[in-house]
Design an enzyme around this catalytic site. Structure first.
Site, mmCIF file in Angstrom:
data_model
loop_
_atom_site.group_PDB
_atom_site.id
_atom_site.type_symbol
_atom_site.label_atom_id
_atom_site.label_comp_id
_atom_site.label_asym_id
_atom_site.label_seq_id
_atom_site.Cartn_x
_atom_site.Cartn_y
_atom_site.Cartn_z
ATOM 1 N N LYS A 204 0.946 -1.042 -0.100
ATOM 2 C CA LYS A 204 0.146 -0.176 -0.062
ATOM 3 C C LYS A 204 0.626 1.114 0.151
ATOM 4 O O LYS A 204 0.587 2.049 -0.816
ATOM 5 C CB LYS A 204 -1.029 -0.084 1.289
ATOM 6 C CG LYS A 204 -1.901 -1.318 1.287
ATOM 7 C CD LYS A 204 -2.625 -1.141 2.440
ATOM 8 C CE LYS A 204 -1.936 -1.339 3.939
ATOM 9 N NZ LYS A 204 -1.269 -2.781 3.736
ATOM 10 N N HIS A 420 -12.078 -28.129 0.118
ATOM 11 C CA HIS A 420 -13.240 -27.374 0.851
ATOM 12 C C HIS A 420 -14.004 -26.696 0.003
ATOM 13 O O HIS A 420 -15.226 -26.524 0.010
ATOM 14 C CB HIS A 420 -12.526 -26.764 2.151
ATOM 15 C CG HIS A 420 -13.855 -25.983 3.003
ATOM 16 N ND1 HIS A 420 -14.437 -26.521 4.196
ATOM 17 C CD2 HIS A 420 -14.385 -24.886 2.916
ATOM 18 C CE1 HIS A 420 -15.188 -25.574 4.631
ATOM 19 N NE2 HIS A 420 -15.108 -24.831 3.747
ATOM 20 N N GLU A 421 -13.250 -25.837 -0.649
ATOM 21 C CA GLU A 421 -13.638 -24.665 -1.428
ATOM 22 C C GLU A 421 -14.126 -25.377 -2.732
ATOM 23 O O GLU A 421 -15.593 -25.063 -3.276
ATOM 24 C CB GLU A 421 -12.754 -23.592 -1.828
ATOM 25 C CG GLU A 421 -12.237 -22.663 -0.906
ATOM 26 C CD GLU A 421 -13.387 -22.045 -0.105
ATOM 27 O OE1 GLU A 421 -14.282 -21.890 -0.584
ATOM 28 O OE2 GLU A 421 -12.867 -22.142 1.190
ATOM 29 N N HIS A 424 -17.995 -26.500 -2.033
ATOM 30 C CA HIS A 424 -18.910 -25.510 -2.005
ATOM 31 C C HIS A 424 -19.310 -25.504 -3.666
ATOM 32 O O HIS A 424 -20.518 -25.496 -3.933
ATOM 33 C CB HIS A 424 -18.388 -24.216 -1.471
ATOM 34 C CG HIS A 424 -18.259 -24.216 -0.155
ATOM 35 N ND1 HIS A 424 -19.254 -24.460 0.819
ATOM 36 C CD2 HIS A 424 -17.228 -23.746 0.681
ATOM 37 C CE1 HIS A 424 -18.810 -24.325 2.039
ATOM 38 N NE2 HIS A 424 -17.553 -23.795 2.043
HETATM 39 P P1 ADP Z 1 2.306 -2.105 3.375
HETATM 40 O O1 ADP Z 1 2.289 -0.630 3.422
HETATM 41 O O2 ADP Z 1 0.853 -2.527 2.345
HETATM 42 O O3 ADP Z 1 2.168 -2.837 4.511
HETATM 43 P P2 ADP Z 1 4.502 -1.982 2.261
HETATM 44 O O4 ADP Z 1 4.329 -0.864 0.773
HETATM 45 O O5 ADP Z 1 5.307 -1.098 2.932
HETATM 46 O O6 ADP Z 1 3.465 -2.525 2.397
HETATM 47 O O7 ADP Z 1 5.499 -3.037 1.219
HETATM 48 C C1 ADP Z 1 6.702 -3.252 1.942
HETATM 49 C C2 ADP Z 1 7.670 -3.549 0.919
HETATM 50 O O8 ADP Z 1 7.333 -4.837 0.240
HETATM 51 C C3 ADP Z 1 7.943 -2.852 -0.323
HETATM 52 O O9 ADP Z 1 8.955 -1.874 -0.015
HETATM 53 C C4 ADP Z 1 8.314 -3.651 -1.180
HETATM 54 O O10 ADP Z 1 9.777 -3.710 -1.469
HETATM 55 C C5 ADP Z 1 7.618 -4.957 -1.002
HETATM 56 N N1 ADP Z 1 6.345 -5.128 -1.936
HETATM 57 C C6 ADP Z 1 5.145 -4.974 -1.299
HETATM 58 N N2 ADP Z 1 4.186 -5.309 -2.348
HETATM 59 C C7 ADP Z 1 4.789 -5.235 -3.290
HETATM 60 C C8 ADP Z 1 4.438 -5.348 -4.573
HETATM 61 N N3 ADP Z 1 3.139 -5.367 -5.101
HETATM 62 N N4 ADP Z 1 5.406 -5.304 -5.754
HETATM 63 C C9 ADP Z 1 6.634 -5.355 -5.257
HETATM 64 N N5 ADP Z 1 7.158 -5.098 -4.077
HETATM 65 C C10 ADP Z 1 6.014 -5.025 -3.062
HETATM 66 ZN ZN ZN Z 2 -16.594 -22.853 3.623
#
Ligand code: ADP
Ligand code: ZN
Ligand code: MG
Length: 601
Positions: A204, A420-421, A424
Site C-alpha cells: 500500500k 473444501h472450496e 462448495h
Molecule cells: P504495506 O504498506 O501494504 O504494509 P509496503 O508498501 O510497506 O506494504 O511494502 C513493503 C515492501 O514490500 C515494499 O517496500 C516492497 O519492497 C515490497 N512489496 C510489497 N508489495 C509489493 C508489490 N506488489 N510489488 C513489489 N514489491 C512489493
Molecule cells: Zn467454507
C-alpha cells in the site's frame, strides 16, 4: 545533527548558563561577604572572628559585626603571611581545613547537578515524544516527509507488481495530478480521498509513492501513529500542518499511512474516549471537508483495518474511493519476484514460477524479504549467482520467521482448503437453481482462508424454500468434501455451519416452512428486539415442548441436507478431485475454467 536541532541545543545551553550565573550571583550576594585580607586581619585582631575554614588560598568563615550579627565572609589569603595560624591560635578561633574537591567544575556539578539532570531528562523526553524528530520545541509541525528525487518520488508502477487492477483504478488519479486544469475544464469530479486497504505488506505504501512518482508530483507522507501524541492538540496541529504543506506545493499527493491509528471509531473501546485522538480525528475531518480537489491536492490513506475506521471518515466527500490491495495470487507472486530479482544475479536454473508456487500466502513484503535472504545465503557460500537451492532454503527461513508464522499455509492445509472450496463450488454447480459460481480462490480474504464466490443471477426479493435448502447444501459442501476425502473434519467449516444453522433456524421459526410446526412466526423480527423491551417476553413466546420441536426440526433440515450433499459429492468424486487439483495448481479459478473441468470429468 540537523541544523534546527543544533540551534535548539545551543539555546538550551544558553538558558542553562544564564540560570547558572543567576544562581551564583544570588549565592554570593546573600551568603558570603567578600572582604580584603587586611580587613580580615583587623577583625581577627579585634577577636570578632568565630570560625575559619581554610581551603588552598581561600579563607571562609564567620564573624560578628557591629550589630552583633553573624556574617559569613570570604577572603583570599596572602601567601607571605606565614603567621596566620599562630594568630588564629592566640585568638582561640576555631579553624579547620577542607579538602580540595576539584575546583570549579566540581562545584558546578555539585550545585547544579540536579538541575542539569532535570534538563537532560526533559530534553530526552521531548525528543522521544517527537520520535526522532527535528526540534525539541516545535511541537506542532508534522514531520511530513517530502520525498524528493528531484522534487518527486522515484518509485513508479514498474516497482509494483501483482496488483494490476489497483493500478488501473489509480490511473485516473495520476492523470488528474499530471494536469489538474484539464479535469476542471471538463467539470469532472475527482475523489478527494482514496483509501487503500489490505493486509500488511501488500504494497500500500509502495503504491502511494508510485502514484506520486508516476504523476511526477511531490509526495508528503505521515503516519497515523505520529498524529497521536501525548499532549492534547499536538496531533491536530500536525494534521493542519500537513494539509498546509499540501496546499503550498499543489499539485501534490498527501499520504497518511496507518490511518486506523487516528481514524479509529470514536467512543470505541473500553475505558472511554481518547481525547487527543478524537481531536486529531476531528481536525482531519475538518481539513478533509475544507480542501478542494480543484487545488490539485489528493489525499491517499492506507490501513490494514478498515473495519475499525470511524464511519465519518468514509462518508462521501471524504475518503470516498476505496481500493482493496489484495494478497497476490500465484501469478502476482511471480511478477513481484521478477521485480525484486531485477538487480540480483540469478543462476539459469532459477525458475521464479516454481518459487511462486511454493510460496502461497506470501505478500509483497515477504517476497522482497525472500529474495534478499536468498541473495545473502548465496553470498555466504561464495557463489557467483543465486540458485534454486538458495531460494528453497530462504523460503523455509522466511516461513519459519516470526512475522509469517500466523499466516503460513502448509502444503496439507492448502490441499484441505482446496477440497473444501471445491466442495462448495461443486454442490453449487450440480444443484439446479443455485446461484452461479464465479470464482474459487485460495487467497485469504479476511478471516476466511479461501472462498468460493457465488453471485446471484438476478436481484431477488422473495426466496423459495428450495432456494434456502440449496443455500444450506452449498454451505455444507465444504465440510462434506473434507469428510469424504480426508475422512476427518477441520475447524475451517465453522463459519459455514453457523450460517447454515442460522438459515435453518429462520426457516423453522420465522418463515413457517416446517411441516411439523406449521406456518407460525415464533420469533420477533430483529428490529423489534433491537428496540428493547422484548428481551424478556421473547423467551416466553413458545412452550418448552415447542422449543424442543424447533430444535428437532432445525437438526432435521441440516442433517437431511448434509446426507444429500455427501451423496452428491461421493457420486461425483472424479469431478471433485479434478477441481481440487486444479485449484491447488492455480489458486484462483474463474467461472469458465470451473465449468470446463466439471464437463470434462
Ligand atoms: P504495506 O504498506 O501494504 O504494509 P509496503 O508498501 O510497506 O506494504 O511494502 C513493503 C515492501 O514490500 C515494499 O517496500 C516492497 O519492497 C515490497 N512489496 C510489497 N508489495 C509489493 C508489490 N506488489 N510489488 C513489489 N514489491 C512489493
Ligand atoms: Zn467454507
Ligand atoms: Mg505500509
Amino acid at each position: 545533527m540537523k541544523r534546527n536541532e543544533f540551534k535548539s541545543l545551543i539555546s538550551w545551553i544558553l538558558i542553562f548558563f544564564l540560570i547558572f550565573l543567576f544562581i551564583r550571583g544570588i549565592r554570593e550576594m546573600q551568603v558570603e561577604k567578600e572582604i580584603p585580607y587586611s580587613e580580615f586581619k583587623t577583625i581577627l585582631r579585634q577577636g570578632k572572628i568565630v570560625e575559619v575554614k581554610l581551603k588552598n588560598d581561600i579563607i571562609t568563615g564567620k564573624f560578628v559585626d557591629e550589630n552583633q550579627k553573624i556574617v559569613q565572609f570570604k577572603t583570599y589569603r596572602v601567601p607571605e603571611d606565614t603567621k596566620l595560624i599562630e594568630e588564629l591560635e592566640t585568638q582561640k578561633v576555631r579553624f579547620s581545613a577542607t579538602a580540595d574537591r576539584g575546583g570549579w567544575l566540581w562545584s558546578v556539578l555539585l550545585n547544579f547537578g540536579p538541575v542539569i539532570l532535570i534538563f537532560i531528562l526533559w530534553y530526552l523526553w521531548t525528543k522521544q515524544l517527537q520520535s526522532g524528530g527535528k526540534q525539541a520545541m516545535m511541537f506542532g509541525k508534522t514531520r511530513a516527509r517530502l520525498y524528493m528525487g528531484k522534487n518527486k518520488s522515484d518509485v513508479t508502477f514498474k516497482d509494483v507488481a501483482g496488483c494490476d487492477e489497483v493500478k488501473e483504478e489509480l490511473q485516473e488519479i495520476i492523470e488528474f495530478l499530471k494536469d489538474p486544469k484539464k479535469f476542471q475544464r471538463l467539470g469532472g469530479k475527482i475523489p478527494k480521498g482514496v483509501l487503500l486497504y489490505g493486509p500488511p505488506g501488500t504494497g500500500k505504501t509502495l503504491l502511494a509513492k508510485a502514484v506520486a512518482g508516476e504523476a511526477g508530483v511531490p509526495f508528503f507522507s505521515a503516519s497515523g501513529s505520529e498524529f497521536v501524541e501525548m499532549f492534547v492538540g499536538v496531533g491536530a496541529a500536525r494534521v493542519r500542518d500537513l494539509f498546509e504543506q499540501g496546499r503550498r506545493h499543489a499539485p501534490c499527493l498527501l499520504f497518511i499511512d496507518e490511518l486506523d491509528a487516528v481514524g479509529r471509531h470514536r467512543f470505541a473501546g473500553i475505558g472511554g474516549g481518547h481525547d487527543e485522538r478524537e481531536q486529531t480525528l476531528n481536525q482531519l475531518l475538518v481539513e478533509l471537508d475544507g480542501f478542494d480537489t480543484t487545488e490539485g491536492v489528493i489525499l491517499i490513506a492506507a490501513t490494514n483495518r478498515p473495519d475499525v475506521l470511524d464511519p465519518a471518515l468514509l462518508r462521501p466527500g471524504r475518503f470516498d474511493r476505496h481500493i482493496v490491495v489484495p494478497v497476490p495470487d500465484i501469478k502476482g507472486r511471480e511478477e513481484i519476484l521478477k521485480v525484486h530479482t531485477r538487480k540480483v544475479k540469478l543462476s539459469p536454473d532459477v525458475n521464479l514460477s516454481i518459487v511462486a508456487q511454493r510460496t502461497p500466502g506470501f505478500v509483497g513484503a515477504d517476497l522482497a524479504n525472500l529474495v534478499n535472504e536468498a541473495a545473502l545465503l548465496a553470498a555466504r557460500k561464495n557463489k557467483d549467482a543465486v540458485d534454486m537451492s538458495d531460494f528453497d532454503e530462504a523460503i523455509e527461513k522466511v516461513m519459519a520467521g516470526p512475522a509469517r508464522k500466523s499466516r503460513v499455509i502448509s502444503e496439507r492445509e492448502k490441499k484441505i482448503i482446496a477440497y473444501h472450496e471445491s466442495g462448495h463450488a461443486l454442490v453449487a454447480k450440480l444443484t439446479p437453481g443455485c446461484d452461479p459460481v464465479h470464482k474459487i480462490s485460495l487467497i485469504p480474504r479476511g478471516p476466511a482462508l479461501g472462498y468460493t464466490l457465488q453471485l446471484p443471477a438476478e436481484d431477488k426479493y422473495i426466496i423459495s424454500k428450495q432456494e434456502l435448502i440449496n443455500k444450506i447444501s452449498v454451505l455444507l459442501g465444504g465440510r462434506a468434501a473434507e469428510k469424504i476425502v480426508f475422512n476427518d473434519m477441520t475447524t475451517g467449516a465453522q463459519n459455514d455451519l453457523s450460517k447454515a444453522t442460522e438459515i435453518a433456524t429462520k426457516m423453522v421459526t420465522e418463515y413457517g416452512m416446517s411441516e411439523k410446526i406449521g406456518p407460525l412466526t415464533l420469533r420477533k423480527r430483529e428490529e423489534e428486539i433491537f428496540l428493547g423491551r422484548d428481551y424478556l417476553t421473547r423467551e416466553k413466546m413458545y412452550s418448552e415442548s415447542t422449543a424442543k420441536l424447533i430444535d428437532e426440526e432445525i437438526k432435521n433440515i441440516i442433517e437431511t441436507c448434509a446426507k444429500n450433499v455427501e451423496k452428491l459429492l461421493t457420486d461425483n468424486i472424479n469431478k471433485l478431485n479434478a477441481l481440487a487439483q486444479r485449484v491447488m495448481e492455480k489458486e484462483v479459478l474463474e467461472a469458465q475454467e470451473i465449468d470446463y473441468i466439471i464437463q470434462q470429468n
